[in-house]
Design a protein around this motif. Structure first.
Motif, PDB file in Angstrom:
ATOM      1  N   VAL A 107      27.825  17.377 -11.429  1.00  0.00           N
ATOM      2  CA  VAL A 107      26.781  18.388 -11.657  1.00  0.00           C
ATOM      3  C   VAL A 107      25.559  18.073 -10.806  1.00  0.00           C
ATOM      4  N   LEU A 108      24.982  19.104 -10.235  1.00  0.00           N
ATOM      5  CA  LEU A 108      23.748  18.947  -9.444  1.00  0.00           C
ATOM      6  C   LEU A 108      22.677  18.253 -10.282  1.00  0.00           C
ATOM      7  N   PHE A 142      42.773  22.640  -5.043  1.00  0.00           N
ATOM      8  CA  PHE A 142      43.228  21.288  -5.350  1.00  0.00           C
ATOM      9  C   PHE A 142      44.092  21.289  -6.626  1.00  0.00           C
ATOM     10  N   ILE A 181      20.196  20.392 -12.142  1.00  0.00           N
ATOM     11  CA  ILE A 181      20.656  21.039 -13.378  1.00  0.00           C
ATOM     12  C   ILE A 181      20.699  20.017 -14.508  1.00  0.00           C
ATOM     13  N   ALA A 216      39.279  19.512 -11.401  1.00  0.00           N
ATOM     14  CA  ALA A 216      39.753  18.252 -11.983  1.00  0.00           C
ATOM     15  C   ALA A 216      38.628  17.214 -12.013  1.00  0.00           C
ATOM     16  N   ARG A 217      37.542  17.534 -11.354  1.00  0.00           N
ATOM     17  CA  ARG A 217      36.334  16.704 -11.386  1.00  0.00           C
ATOM     18  C   ARG A 217      35.165  17.665 -11.334  1.00  0.00           C
ATOM     19  N   CYS A 250      30.536  17.176 -18.325  1.00  0.00           N
ATOM     20  CA  CYS A 250      31.124  17.630 -17.046  1.00  0.00           C
ATOM     21  C   CYS A 250      30.994  16.547 -15.988  1.00  0.00           C
ATOM     22  N   SER A 281      35.253  26.556 -16.665  1.00  0.00           N
ATOM     23  CA  SER A 281      34.318  25.505 -16.284  1.00  0.00           C
ATOM     24  C   SER A 281      34.516  24.274 -17.180  1.00  0.00           C
ATOM     25  N   LYS A 323      30.094  29.160  -6.575  1.00  0.00           N
ATOM     26  CA  LYS A 323      29.347  28.033  -5.991  1.00  0.00           C
ATOM     27  C   LYS A 323      29.303  26.837  -6.950  1.00  0.00           C
ATOM     28  N   MET A 324      29.520  27.070  -8.227  1.00  0.00           N
ATOM     29  CA  MET A 324      29.457  25.973  -9.206  1.00  0.00           C
ATOM     30  C   MET A 324      30.737  25.138  -9.182  1.00  0.00           C
ATOM     31  N   ILE A 379      41.170  13.697 -11.441  1.00  0.00           N
ATOM     32  CA  ILE A 379      41.788  13.939 -10.123  1.00  0.00           C
ATOM     33  C   ILE A 379      43.095  13.154  -9.978  1.00  0.00           C
ATOM     34  N   TYR A 416      38.100  23.448  -5.368  1.00  0.00           N
ATOM     35  CA  TYR A 416      38.511  22.787  -6.615  1.00  0.00           C
ATOM     36  C   TYR A 416      39.772  23.430  -7.181  1.00  0.00           C
ATOM     37  N   TYR A 431      26.596  19.189 -19.818  1.00  0.00           N
ATOM     38  CA  TYR A 431      26.587  18.834 -18.391  1.00  0.00           C
ATOM     39  C   TYR A 431      26.867  17.340 -18.184  1.00  0.00           C
TER      40      TYR A 431
HETATM   41  N1  COA Z   1      38.500  19.166  -6.692  1.00  0.00           N
HETATM   42  C1  COA Z   1      38.695  18.854  -5.410  1.00  0.00           C
HETATM   43  N2  COA Z   1      37.800  18.166  -4.661  1.00  0.00           N
HETATM   44  C2  COA Z   1      36.662  17.779  -5.276  1.00  0.00           C
HETATM   45  C3  COA Z   1      36.388  18.065  -6.613  1.00  0.00           C
HETATM   46  C4  COA Z   1      37.374  18.789  -7.331  1.00  0.00           C
HETATM   47  N3  COA Z   1      37.198  19.099  -8.608  1.00  0.00           N
HETATM   48  N4  COA Z   1      35.208  17.573  -6.949  1.00  0.00           N
HETATM   49  C5  COA Z   1      34.709  16.972  -5.856  1.00  0.00           C
HETATM   50  N5  COA Z   1      35.599  17.103  -4.836  1.00  0.00           N
HETATM   51  C6  COA Z   1      35.429  16.625  -3.494  1.00  0.00           C
HETATM   52  C7  COA Z   1      34.201  17.219  -2.847  1.00  0.00           C
HETATM   53  O1  COA Z   1      34.473  18.460  -2.260  1.00  0.00           O
HETATM   54  C8  COA Z   1      33.832  16.158  -1.859  1.00  0.00           C
HETATM   55  O2  COA Z   1      34.697  16.269  -0.745  1.00  0.00           O
HETATM   56  P1  COA Z   1      34.143  16.046   0.747  1.00  0.00           P
HETATM   57  O3  COA Z   1      33.700  14.622   0.766  1.00  0.00           O
HETATM   58  O4  COA Z   1      35.335  16.357   1.596  1.00  0.00           O
HETATM   59  O5  COA Z   1      33.018  17.022   0.904  1.00  0.00           O
HETATM   60  C9  COA Z   1      34.175  14.880  -2.602  1.00  0.00           C
HETATM   61  O6  COA Z   1      35.178  15.238  -3.563  1.00  0.00           O
HETATM   62  C10 COA Z   1      33.001  14.270  -3.368  1.00  0.00           C
HETATM   63  O7  COA Z   1      32.341  15.320  -4.078  1.00  0.00           O
HETATM   64  P2  COA Z   1      31.493  15.171  -5.426  1.00  0.00           P
HETATM   65  O8  COA Z   1      32.267  14.334  -6.366  1.00  0.00           O
HETATM   66  O9  COA Z   1      31.137  16.533  -5.900  1.00  0.00           O
HETATM   67  O10 COA Z   1      30.196  14.343  -5.076  1.00  0.00           O
HETATM   68  P3  COA Z   1      29.037  14.699  -4.075  1.00  0.00           P
HETATM   69  O11 COA Z   1      28.092  13.563  -4.210  1.00  0.00           O
HETATM   70  O12 COA Z   1      29.586  15.022  -2.731  1.00  0.00           O
HETATM   71  O13 COA Z   1      28.332  16.051  -4.625  1.00  0.00           O
HETATM   72  C11 COA Z   1      27.240  17.568  -6.171  1.00  0.00           C
HETATM   73  C12 COA Z   1      27.711  16.126  -5.905  1.00  0.00           C
HETATM   74  C13 COA Z   1      26.693  17.633  -7.595  1.00  0.00           C
HETATM   75  C14 COA Z   1      26.184  17.973  -5.155  1.00  0.00           C
HETATM   76  C15 COA Z   1      28.464  18.524  -6.027  1.00  0.00           C
HETATM   77  O14 COA Z   1      29.465  18.091  -6.913  1.00  0.00           O
HETATM   78  C16 COA Z   1      28.170  19.974  -6.291  1.00  0.00           C
HETATM   79  O15 COA Z   1      27.599  20.676  -5.469  1.00  0.00           O
HETATM   80  N6  COA Z   1      28.622  20.475  -7.448  1.00  0.00           N
HETATM   81  C17 COA Z   1      28.583  21.913  -7.769  1.00  0.00           C
HETATM   82  C18 COA Z   1      27.361  22.358  -8.508  1.00  0.00           C
HETATM   83  C19 COA Z   1      27.372  22.055  -9.956  1.00  0.00           C
HETATM   84  O16 COA Z   1      26.462  21.439 -10.475  1.00  0.00           O
HETATM   85  N7  COA Z   1      28.376  22.524 -10.679  1.00  0.00           N
HETATM   86  C20 COA Z   1      28.425  22.367 -12.108  1.00  0.00           C
HETATM   87  C21 COA Z   1      29.834  22.098 -12.518  1.00  0.00           C
HETATM   88  S1  COA Z   1      29.972  22.226 -14.270  1.00  0.00           S
END
Ligand code: COA
Length: 256
Positions: free
Chosen positions: A124-125, A215, A128, A120-121, A181, A93, A206-207, A187, A212, A178
């Motif tokens: 965070v919700l 990718f 959280i 690579a990106r 993160c 993570s 799911k996180m 990317i 990801y 967070y």
């Molecule tokens: N690799 C490949 N694709 C990625 C990516 C990654 N690391 N991160 C984001 N993307 C994609 C997404 O799937 C999305 O694609 P889509 O438009 O085809 O659906 C796009 O890039 C934009 O996504 P994101 O940057 O996440 O922004 P968002 O506003 O759509 O969503 C969240 C924001 C927070 C709701 C979402 O990132 C999420 O559900 N995250 C997981 C939960 C979490 O909090 N995880 C903790 C990680 S430490």
């Protein structure tokens, strides 16, 4: 168990195995070296398996960070302090984000990288990001994280320990993690990492969803992708046997 003097900080670590390539394990947000106990034990016969507590976490000196780059600098100082010129770095993570950053900024120090439940990106919700700092919502946020972090049917004992582990980290440190993160995005640069990579993910994560990892594996020029069934974000605790086997098999392909 030992500490390394990394600059002004004392970094706590465990090590098993005295021969072979150093393999350094880096935990994720609000975590500690404890998540890697299965892997450290499994690699000990063939590697110098090391798991650290990032600054601000576990038994290390206080003072977390709020950028992935700052954490990767702390890891670099740890490698210097231990005299490891090159190591395989395995991160979960946020630890996987730190691993990618280290491979981008100091490619000469990273012999290979294992990217476990990461991306690579790492956006965070908001529930959280905001909830972990709120005295009112802290308990609910811990529950929300644990609910999202494991595949359904979690062993109640594992769940209790996961919640305890998150509660043990200072909320301000976990929040900084967070924030780190949320601000992480390589990317556009991840294809520049040429070191051999193992990309491993729980099928029900799911996180950091499977997408990801797919990718990462598609952009990293020298990557092996492993999907582990019956596991979520904490795949190394949920299916340790499958993760250990994937690590042992992949490490055997690396030149010493
Ligand atoms: N690799 C490949 N694709 C990625 C990516 C990654 N690391 N991160 C984001 N993307 C994609 C997404 O799937 C999305 O694609 P889509 O438009 O085809 O659906 C796009 O890039 C934009 O996504 P994101 O940057 O996440 O922004 P968002 O506003 O759509 O969503 C969240 C924001 C927070 C709701 C979402 O990132 C999420 O559900 N995250 C997981 C939960 C979490 O909090 N995880 C903790 C990680 S430490």
């Amino acid at each position: 168990m030992p500490f390394a003097n990394a600059g002004e900080e004392q970094i706590y670590y465990v090590q098993q195995g005295e021969q072979g390539l150093p393999v350094l394990f880096i935990h994720g947000a609000g975590g500690s070296h404890l998540i890697w106990w299965n892997q450290v034990r499994a690699l000990a016969p063939t590697a110098q398996a090391v798991a650290l507590d990032l600054p601000g976490h576990g038994k290390s000196s206080p003072g977390g960070r709020d950028t992935v780059l700052a954490y990767s600098d702390a890891v670099l100082r740890f490698l210097d302090a231990r005299g490891f010129d090159r190591a395989v770095v395995a991160g979960h993570s946020m630890g996987g984000a730190i691993t990618q950053m280290l491979a981008l900024t100091h490619p000469d120090r990273v012999a290979g990288l294992a990217l476990i439940g990461t991306g690579a990106r790492l956006r965070v919700l908001p529930a959280i990001l905001d909830g972990i700092l709120s005295p009112v919502d802290f308990d609910n946020t811990v529950r929300l994280i644990v609910e999202n972090a494991y595949a359904p049917g979690l062993d109640p004992d594992l769940r209790r320990r996961a919640e305890e582990e998150l509660r043990a980290c200072a909320p301000a440190v976990t929040h900084g993690d967070y924030v780190a993160c949320n601000g992480f995005d390589v990317i556009a640069r991840v294809g520049e990492i040429h070191a051999p990579a193992l990309v491993l993910c729980g099928r029900e994560d799911k996180m950091t969803p499977v997408k990801y990892s797919e990718f990462l594996a598609s952009r990293l020029p020298n990557a092996r992708l492993v999907m582990v069934e019956g596991a979520g974000h904490f795949v190394m605790l949920e299916q340790p046997g499958a993760v250990n086997q994937a690590l042992v098999d992949w490490l055997a392909t690396l030149s010493p």
